[in-house]
Scaffold this active site. Structure first.
Site, PDB file in Angstrom:
ATOM      1  N   ASN A   1       0.858  -1.191   0.000  1.00  0.00           N
ATOM      2  CA  ASN A   1       0.000   0.000   0.000  1.00  0.00           C
ATOM      3  C   ASN A   1       0.898   1.247   0.000  1.00  0.00           C
ATOM      4  OD1 ASN A   1      -1.438   2.263   1.085  1.00  0.00           O
ATOM      5  ND2 ASN A   1      -3.074   0.883   1.706  1.00  0.00           N
TER       6      ASN A   1
ATOM      7  N   HIS B   1       0.940   6.166   1.959  1.00  0.00           N
ATOM      8  CA  HIS B   1       1.685   7.090   2.815  1.00  0.00           C
ATOM      9  C   HIS B   1       2.921   7.680   2.153  1.00  0.00           C
ATOM     10  CE1 HIS B   1      -1.341   6.718   5.688  1.00  0.00           C
ATOM     11  NE2 HIS B   1      -1.217   5.400   5.711  1.00  0.00           N
TER      12      HIS B   1
ATOM     13  N   ARG C   1       4.141  18.686   1.431  1.00  0.00           N
ATOM     14  CA  ARG C   1       4.780  19.858   0.840  1.00  0.00           C
ATOM     15  C   ARG C   1       4.102  20.322  -0.455  1.00  0.00           C
ATOM     16  NH1 ARG C   1       9.916  21.468   2.890  1.00  0.00           N
ATOM     17  NH2 ARG C   1       9.515  21.379   5.101  1.00  0.00           N
TER      18      ARG C   1
ATOM     19  N   HIS D   1      -5.509   3.745  -1.873  1.00  0.00           N
ATOM     20  CA  HIS D   1      -6.843   4.158  -1.425  1.00  0.00           C
ATOM     21  C   HIS D   1      -7.112   5.572  -1.922  1.00  0.00           C
ATOM     22  CE1 HIS D   1      -9.689   4.660   2.327  1.00  0.00           C
ATOM     23  NE2 HIS D   1     -10.304   4.886   1.188  1.00  0.00           N
TER      24      HIS D   1
ATOM     25  N   ARG E   1      -9.200   8.295  -1.438  1.00  0.00           N
ATOM     26  CA  ARG E   1     -10.198   8.732  -0.446  1.00  0.00           C
ATOM     27  C   ARG E   1     -11.063   9.835  -1.028  1.00  0.00           C
ATOM     28  NH1 ARG E   1      -9.077   7.087   4.999  1.00  0.00           N
ATOM     29  NH2 ARG E   1     -10.752   8.510   5.503  1.00  0.00           N
TER      30      ARG E   1
ATOM     31  N   ARG F   1      -6.895  12.878   0.544  1.00  0.00           N
ATOM     32  CA  ARG F   1      -5.848  13.347   1.462  1.00  0.00           C
ATOM     33  C   ARG F   1      -4.466  12.801   1.124  1.00  0.00           C
ATOM     34  NH1 ARG F   1      -7.639  10.313   6.989  1.00  0.00           N
ATOM     35  NH2 ARG F   1      -9.519  11.473   6.524  1.00  0.00           N
ATOM     36  N   HIS F   2      -4.414  11.650   0.446  1.00  0.00           N
ATOM     37  CA  HIS F   2      -3.086  11.178   0.016  1.00  0.00           C
ATOM     38  C   HIS F   2      -3.075  10.864  -1.486  1.00  0.00           C
ATOM     39  CE1 HIS F   2      -5.037   7.464   1.305  1.00  0.00           C
ATOM     40  NE2 HIS F   2      -4.767   7.646   2.581  1.00  0.00           N
TER      41      HIS F   2
ATOM     42  N   GLU G   1      -8.552   0.721  -3.267  1.00  0.00           N
ATOM     43  CA  GLU G   1      -9.421   0.803  -2.085  1.00  0.00           C
ATOM     44  C   GLU G   1     -10.343   1.991  -2.271  1.00  0.00           C
ATOM     45  OE1 GLU G   1      -7.342   1.035   1.561  1.00  0.00           O
ATOM     46  OE2 GLU G   1      -6.273  -0.818   1.216  1.00  0.00           O
TER      47      GLU G   1
ATOM     48  N   THR H   1     -18.110  -1.019  11.610  1.00  0.00           N
ATOM     49  CA  THR H   1     -18.507  -1.691  12.849  1.00  0.00           C
ATOM     50  C   THR H   1     -17.774  -1.007  13.998  1.00  0.00           C
ATOM     51  OG1 THR H   1     -16.663  -3.222  12.744  1.00  0.00           O
ATOM     52  CG2 THR H   1     -18.671  -3.913  11.641  1.00  0.00           C
ATOM     53  N   THR H   2     -18.102  -1.406  15.224  1.00  0.00           N
ATOM     54  CA  THR H   2     -17.434  -0.788  16.382  1.00  0.00           C
ATOM     55  C   THR H   2     -15.926  -0.998  16.301  1.00  0.00           C
ATOM     56  OG1 THR H   2     -18.005  -2.797  17.546  1.00  0.00           O
ATOM     57  CG2 THR H   2     -19.321  -0.853  18.059  1.00  0.00           C
TER      58      THR H   2
ATOM     59  N   GLU I   1     -11.269  -8.991   2.992  1.00  0.00           N
ATOM     60  CA  GLU I   1      -9.987  -8.671   3.620  1.00  0.00           C
ATOM     61  C   GLU I   1     -10.257  -8.435   5.098  1.00  0.00           C
ATOM     62  OE1 GLU I   1      -7.303  -5.945   1.708  1.00  0.00           O
ATOM     63  OE2 GLU I   1      -6.502  -5.283   3.643  1.00  0.00           O
TER      64      GLU I   1
ATOM     65  N   HIS J   1      -3.722  -4.315   7.727  1.00  0.00           N
ATOM     66  CA  HIS J   1      -3.790  -3.127   8.585  1.00  0.00           C
ATOM     67  C   HIS J   1      -2.923  -3.334   9.819  1.00  0.00           C
ATOM     68  CE1 HIS J   1      -5.512   0.845   9.392  1.00  0.00           C
ATOM     69  NE2 HIS J   1      -5.115   0.562  10.621  1.00  0.00           N
TER      70      HIS J   1
ATOM     71  N   GLY K   1       1.159  -1.330   4.326  1.00  0.00           N
ATOM     72  CA  GLY K   1       1.606  -0.032   3.838  1.00  0.00           C
ATOM     73  C   GLY K   1       2.402   0.782   4.832  1.00  0.00           C
ATOM     74  N   HIS K   2       1.725   1.230   5.893  1.00  0.00           N
ATOM     75  CA  HIS K   2       2.329   2.234   6.772  1.00  0.00           C
ATOM     76  C   HIS K   2       3.687   1.793   7.309  1.00  0.00           C
ATOM     77  CE1 HIS K   2       2.870   4.514  10.539  1.00  0.00           C
ATOM     78  NE2 HIS K   2       2.355   5.490   9.822  1.00  0.00           N
TER      79      HIS K   2
HETATM   80  N1  PXP Z   1      -5.937  -2.942   4.002  1.00  0.00           N
HETATM   81  C1  PXP Z   1      -6.840  -1.955   3.982  1.00  0.00           C
HETATM   82  C2  PXP Z   1      -8.227  -2.248   3.521  1.00  0.00           C
HETATM   83  C3  PXP Z   1      -6.465  -0.640   4.343  1.00  0.00           C
HETATM   84  O1  PXP Z   1      -7.385   0.341   4.309  1.00  0.00           O
HETATM   85  C4  PXP Z   1      -5.128  -0.396   4.703  1.00  0.00           C
HETATM   86  C5  PXP Z   1      -4.670   0.984   5.018  1.00  0.00           C
HETATM   87  O2  PXP Z   1      -5.310   1.476   6.099  1.00  0.00           O
HETATM   88  C6  PXP Z   1      -4.231  -1.466   4.736  1.00  0.00           C
HETATM   89  C7  PXP Z   1      -4.664  -2.732   4.371  1.00  0.00           C
HETATM   90  C8  PXP Z   1      -2.805  -1.276   5.108  1.00  0.00           C
HETATM   91  O3  PXP Z   1      -2.689  -0.911   6.440  1.00  0.00           O
HETATM   92  P1  PXP Z   1      -1.314  -0.368   6.976  1.00  0.00           P
HETATM   93  O4  PXP Z   1      -1.030   0.912   6.245  1.00  0.00           O
HETATM   94  O5  PXP Z   1      -1.551  -0.179   8.439  1.00  0.00           O
HETATM   95  O6  PXP Z   1      -0.280  -1.413   6.684  1.00  0.00           O
END
Ligand code: PXP
Length: 243
Positions: A10, A13, A21, A46, A48, A52-53, A73, A103-104, A154, A193, A215-216
């Site tokens: 992903n 980021h 910048r 993603h 959005r 935002r990114h 996404e 969901t919660t 997923e 995630h 990703g992150h």
């Molecule tokens: N899968 C989905 C559906 C996501 O929305 C994201 C990003 O939030 C990820 C995977 C990857 O998560 P991360 O950036 O925390 O690795």
């Protein structure tokens, strides 16, 4: 090379840093190429609603230039559906963006949103886009995915990633049970995630999982070692765990 457990990188980021910048560096499309070179099986981005990114222009360039699959996404909205149908990416993962859609715990409320989601799952599927639903590892959500006819789910690993000790072990079992239930019902399970070098292997060892989207952590780790090294290391850890 195509792996039994695919790694989707992903690149959101990378765009976050670029947008801080307002210029064009670092370029998420360049990151996508670097990730592919390092062993990513696919790229996830993603788009959005607030942009935002990742931007519309990033999706245009990814679709034009990438030769590994793109997993787009997107929120289940008319605007995003139109964009997905115009580009026809390999896959589209429906994710919640608004509080009432989740969901919660944070996944899409596929059970509560059946009527809303059915339209998007059908339209995307009819265009040959592989639809996935980003849901909690919860039997009620899997049953909703079955009713919706989604080919992929997923599982949200955010809770697993944040918990520790016995609570994490319980959440891991919930993920494993959910993956088994999905696979038994002909739905391909993915997960993602919050995955990192420290927590990926237990998830990667769940035999029914076919794809992890990460990703992150990879982008953060790239600050220290470079994206090539961070993706390669993740790939190695996944391969070791998967056996
Ligand atoms: N899968 C989905 C559906 C996501 O929305 C994201 C990003 O939030 C990820 C995977 C990857 O998560 P991360 O950036 O925390 O690795």
């Amino acid at each position: 090379m195509s792996h039994a457990l695919r790694l989707g990188v992903n690149i959101d980021h990378v765009a976050t840093i670029r947008n801080a910048r307002g210029g064009d560096h670092p370029d998420p499309v360049r990151a996508a190429f670097a990730a592919a070179e390092a062993g990513a099986d696919g790229i996830t981005a993603h788009l959005r609603e607030d942009r935002r990114h990742i931007t519309d222009a990033d999706i245009d360039r990814l679709m034009a230039r990438l030769d590994i699959p793109l997993n787009l996404e997107m929120a289940a909205t008319e605007e995003m559906l139109e964009i997905a149908l115009r580009h026809r990416p390999h896959a589209a993962c429906l994710v919640p963006e608004k509080r009432e859609e989740r969901t919660t715990e944070g996944g899409l409320d596929a059970a509560g949103q059946h009527n809303h989601l059915a339209y998007y799952v059908d339209k995307l599927g009819a265009a040959n886009i592989r639809v996935s639903l980003f849901v909690e590892p919860d039997p009620a959500q899997i049953e909703a995915a079955i009713r919706l006819g989604a080919p992929v789910v997923e599982f949200h690993t955010g809770r697993y990633a944040h918990l520790e000790g016995e609570a994490r072990a319980v959440e891991l079992r919930r993920l494993a049970d959910a993956a088994a239930l999905a696979a038994k019902n002909g739905i391909e399970p993915h997960a993602g995630h919050g995955l990192s070098f420290d927590n990926v292997q237990a998830v990667a060892a769940i035999p029914q999982l076919r794809e992890l989207n990460i990703g992150h952590f990879l982008v953060g780790e790239a600050i220290f070692t470079g994206l090539d090294a961070s993706v390669r290391r993740m790939r190695e850890l996944m391969d070791e765990a998967w056996g």
